[in-house]
Design a protein around this motif. Structure first.
Motif, PDB file in Angstrom:
ATOM      1  N   MET A   1       0.835  -1.190   0.000  1.00  0.00           N
ATOM      2  CA  MET A   1       0.000   0.000   0.000  1.00  0.00           C
ATOM      3  C   MET A   1       0.876   1.249   0.000  1.00  0.00           C
ATOM      4  O   MET A   1       2.062   1.209   0.282  1.00  0.00           O
ATOM      5  N   ALA A   2       0.228   2.408  -0.312  1.00  0.00           N
ATOM      6  CA  ALA A   2       0.964   3.665  -0.362  1.00  0.00           C
ATOM      7  C   ALA A   2       1.451   4.053   1.019  1.00  0.00           C
ATOM      8  O   ALA A   2       0.880   3.696   2.031  1.00  0.00           O
ATOM      9  N   SER A   3       2.501   4.835   1.018  1.00  0.00           N
ATOM     10  CA  SER A   3       3.046   5.319   2.293  1.00  0.00           C
ATOM     11  C   SER A   3       2.032   6.187   2.991  1.00  0.00           C
ATOM     12  O   SER A   3       1.329   6.975   2.377  1.00  0.00           O
ATOM     13  N   VAL A   7      -1.827  10.910   3.210  1.00  0.00           N
ATOM     14  CA  VAL A   7      -3.110  10.331   3.574  1.00  0.00           C
ATOM     15  C   VAL A   7      -4.188  10.905   2.667  1.00  0.00           C
ATOM     16  O   VAL A   7      -4.270  12.119   2.475  1.00  0.00           O
ATOM     17  N   MET A   8      -5.011  10.031   2.114  1.00  0.00           N
ATOM     18  CA  MET A   8      -6.106  10.456   1.251  1.00  0.00           C
ATOM     19  C   MET A   8      -7.415   9.882   1.761  1.00  0.00           C
ATOM     20  O   MET A   8      -7.436   8.830   2.427  1.00  0.00           O
ATOM     21  N   LEU A   9      -8.505  10.550   1.413  1.00  0.00           N
ATOM     22  CA  LEU A   9      -9.818  10.189   1.934  1.00  0.00           C
ATOM     23  C   LEU A   9     -10.607   9.386   0.926  1.00  0.00           C
ATOM     24  O   LEU A   9     -10.634   9.709  -0.264  1.00  0.00           O
ATOM     25  N   VAL A 136      -8.119   4.999  -3.448  1.00  0.00           N
ATOM     26  CA  VAL A 136      -7.368   4.938  -2.201  1.00  0.00           C
ATOM     27  C   VAL A 136      -6.707   3.574  -2.023  1.00  0.00           C
ATOM     28  O   VAL A 136      -5.621   3.457  -1.450  1.00  0.00           O
ATOM     29  N   ALA A 137      -7.367   2.512  -2.549  1.00  0.00           N
ATOM     30  CA  ALA A 137      -6.821   1.161  -2.389  1.00  0.00           C
ATOM     31  C   ALA A 137      -5.635   0.891  -3.304  1.00  0.00           C
ATOM     32  O   ALA A 137      -4.909  -0.080  -3.100  1.00  0.00           O
TER      33      ALA A 137
END
Length: 791
Positions: A1-3, A7-9, A136-137
């Motif tokens: 997954m992304a670091s 952070v994204m919603l 986001v995934a």
């Protein structure tokens, strides 16, 4: 997954309050208003619709990608239901279908309505939410992950934009509770939020690719602007009291973060350019934005605070370094923050247009079900639109025809082309000339004539060779007849070869007549070579006359007159191109009408929901075509004015230039070229007939030559046997008695023996008979006609 540094919603989906039964109310409606038979024919459609609703309530496959497909299919089905079933709060309609959904951000609240608009709005909201979850995934540590995330965020933004522009207003707040999460304010805010996160993906990519600080600054600034727009919507009613404080804090801090990021990247570029004072000012602006946001942002996730702290630390290090350099080296005044120019921004994302994905026009659900009244009203509306299009198309066609006739009457633009030496031939004459030039032109006729001479020579040599065979055989026979006297009893050659010799004589006569015809063709070619020379010019238009300028000019304004006329003609050409574009638009409208694409106009649902008179609805809908009618009217008016202007300018043009002499010379040139084409065709056709004649004659002579060769071979065999018989008889060794005369039959006698080959008569086509030449042109016997005489 992304670091977790970025952070994204993701938006959570709305939950349905209860299971909805669409099958029984809709089937009952069809049975009551149409027939039970119609309801039975739509059984599969009712079941399919109910299945789609069930898949939305409880997806059999919980992956975001599959949920996205379920929602898109169900939304298209709802569009088809809306156009055929009057589900609304009106008691006279289907009011037993109630839709209820929980609020996505306040799950304790719900909205309940008997309107498909609420259902469609909820489905669109969930579709946008699912797209955000896919984004986001995605693993943004990979290049493919960044691409998926960016495209999915843009698709989510497009979905929320579609919700805002097409459905939110119709999903009115009813007595069953408000739907703030599907309002235009909320949908607009979510669109900007999704665009901010899509742009953020691009920022991550350019940082990974080590792009220039200037580019990184522009992209980061646009991220901050998108977040600022989202925060502005969140901070205003009705969203300010609807969302939790953590949402507002997150978006506010993100906006400050990327404002500061843009300042930091821009400062790096300024440092490279040794613009230290502005570098200091930019860093201070960015740090101030972060400090202000951190004071009011509470409840945000630790990962975001950590990212902001790291950025703040890097900016402080850069600021400290820049201040020291300025104090020690540059000693320049740091500009005030309010004197700085706006940071440049570059948007690399946009909301994806999803209208095509949600277009239900190609789906066949309930395709056979259209209320009779609505069908009649739709047919009437279609006729009205068709009448508008037909009338306007006729106007455009008449305009084009008027222009063509007027210009032809004025001799334009031919006179202008003739003045510039660029006149072209009339189309039919030009095609004739091109055909002549492609076939070799007059200069190539001599080569074809040489082929004619060569074929005639070959035929003559064949006749001589064939006659030589017969003459040699006759000479040999005469020598033996003289040597053996009365003992040489076989028939003379002349009595056997009369038929073959007659044929050769006929061939020779035909060949002589054909030679006379060849001579007449050659004479015709020489006689008309000067006329046909014009066809050897490339292009042939180079021989056309041009309009001569007046020998004496009183005021020297000829160029001004010509220039004004040419300018007007160019303007008329532009008007014609606009007219062609308008014609294409009308054709496309006509095509859509024939394809029943008016359903995309949203006219059928309006007709089904309308009560009372439809005249006002028709007037409003037909007004959509006013713009093209106005454009056509403007085009026709512009053309009319230009034609009047061109007429006046052309009158002035004709008064200055001597057009009468030019027209006489032009028409004379046209006639000369046409005559040259006609004479070329005549000579070329005669030559082609000659070639066909000589080729056919050569075949016939070759056939006769073969028969002569067979005859000579047979006679040689007979001669040898005859000599042997005579010699045995003279020596007293004749065992067979007297030689019978019929042992040497005439050539062609049916009683001849099989052991001796029989020369056969040549098989010449029936048209190639003495007195009836093979060709209709080569040759004509005197008693049957005469050759075409060269002109």
């Amino acid at each position: 997954m992304a670091s977790p540094a970025n952070v994204m919603l993701a938006i959570q989906e709305k939950k349905p309050c209860s299971t909805v039964d669409l099958y029984h109310p809709l089937r009952q409606y069809v049975a009551n208003h149409y027939s039970e038979r119609e309801a039975e024919s739509l059984e599969g459609d009712f079941q399919f619709l109910q299945q789609l609703r069930s898949e939305v309530e409880n997806p059999p496959d919980g992956s975001p990608e599959r949920r996205r497909d379920y929602l898109q299919s169900y939304f298209r089905a709802l569009c088809l239901v809306e156009s055929r079933f009057p589900i609304s709060s009106d008691p006279s309609h289907i009011n037993s279908v109630s839709f209820a959904w929980f609020d996505a951000f306040r799950p304790s609240r719900k909205a309940v309505q008997t309107s498909l608009h609420l259902e469609k709005a909820a489905v669109l909201f969930n579709l946008g939410a699912v797209q955000s979850q896919v984004a986001v995934a995605a693993d943004r540590a990979l290049a493919t992950g960044i691409k998926v995330a960016c495209s999915s965020f843009q698709a989510a933004a497009g979905t929320f934009a579609f919700l805002k522009d097409n459905v939110s207003v119709k999903a009115v707040i009813g007595p069953g509770g408000s739907a703030v999460d599907m309002s235009t304010e909320c949908a607009g805010m979510l669109e900007r939020l999704m665009l901010a996160q899509a742009q953020e993906c691009f920022f991550e990519k350019v940082i990974t690719d080590s792009k220039s600080p200037g580019l990184c600054s522009k992209i980061a600034r646009q991220v901050g602007l998108y977040y600022e727009e989202a925060h502005k919507a969140l901070a205003a009613p009705p969203l300010s009291t609807h969302f939790e404080r953590t949402w507002i804090s997150h978006v506010q801090l993100k906006a400050a973060q990327y404002h500061a990021e843009a300042c930091y990247r821009y400062a790096l570029e300024l440092h490279d350019k040794e613009n230290i004072p502005e570098e200091i000012a930019r860093l201070k602006v960015g740090l101030s934005a972060l400090a202000d946001a951190k004071k009011s942002c509470k409840g945000v996730v630790a990962a975001l605070l950590d990212t902001v702290s790291k950025l703040e630390s890097k900016m402080n290090v850069s600021l400290e370094r820049a201040v020291k350099e300025n104090d020690r080296v540059y000693l320049m005044r740091v500009p005030a923050s309010n004197s700085l120019s706006t940071l440049p921004a570059a948007s690399l994302v946009k909301s994806t247009h999803i209208g095509e994905v949600l277009d239900a026009s190609k789906d066949r659900l309930f395709a056979s079900l259209v209320p009779d009244s609505s069908a009649k009203a739709l047919s009437r509306y279609t006729e009205m639109v068709d009448d508008v299009i037909r009338t306007q198309a006729e106007k455009l066609q008449q305009g084009s025809e008027i222009t063509r006739i007027k210009l032809k009457e004025m001799g334009l633009p031919d006179y202008i082309l003739a003045l510039e030496g660029s006149l072209t031939l009339p189309l039919d004459l030009k095609e004739d000339v091109e055909a002549v030039q492609v076939s070799g032109g007059p200069s190539g006729l001599e080569d074809v004539l040489q082929q004619l001479r060569d074929l005639r020579r070959v035929n003559q040599e064949l006749i001589v060779q064939t006659e030589g065979l017969l003459q040699k055989e006759a000479a040999d026979d005469a020598q033996f007849r003289f040597q053996f006297g009365s003992r040489w009893t076989r028939p003379q050659s002349s009595t056997l070869t009369k038929n073959l010799q007659d044929r050769l004589n006929k061939f020779a006569g035909n060949l002589k007549q054909a030679a006379d015809t060849d001579a007449r063709i050659e004479h015709a070619l020489r006689a008309h070579s000067a006329l046909m020379t014009v066809l050897n010019h490339y292009p042939v238009e180079s021989v056309l006359p041009s309009i001569a300028r007046p020998i004496m000019s009183l005021d020297g304004n000829e160029d001004a007159i010509v220039g004004a006329l040419k300018q007007s003609l160019r303007q008329l050409e532009t008007v014609g191109a606009q007219r062609a574009s308008l014609e294409d638009m009308l054709k496309e409208m006509k095509r859509k009408i024939l394809a029943y694409a008016l359903l995309k106009d949203d006219i059928l649902p309006k007709l089904m929901a309308r009560t009372g008179s439809l005249e006002e609805l028709f007037r409003n809908e037909i007004s959509k075509y006013d713009h093209i009618c106005e454009e056509i009217g403007k085009n026709m008016k512009a053309q009319e004015q230009l034609l009047l202007q061109i007429q006046a300018q052309n009158d002035e043009f004709t008064s200055v230039f001597n057009l009468e002499d030019y027209k006489v010379n032009r028409d004379r040139s046209y006639k000369k070229i046409a005559a040259a084409v006609e004479k070329y065709r005549e000579i070329k056709e005669n030559i082609n007939e000659g070639l066909k004649f000589y080729i056919t004659l050569q075949d016939a002579i070759t056939n006769v030559k073969q028969q002569c060769s067979d005859f000579v071979m047979t006679r040689n065999i007979q001669c040898k046997e005859m000599i042997d018989d005579v010699q045995r008889k003279v020596s007293g060794f004749n065992f067979s008695g007297v030689v019978k005369a019929d042992r040497y039959p005439l050539v062609g006698n049916p009683s001849q023996k099989k052991s001796i080959p029989k020369p056969t008569q040549p098989q010449v086509p029936h048209t190639f008979q003495p007195g009836h030449p093979y060709s209709t042109l080569y040759p004509y016997p005197p008693e049957q006609g005469s050759f075409p005489k060269p002109q």
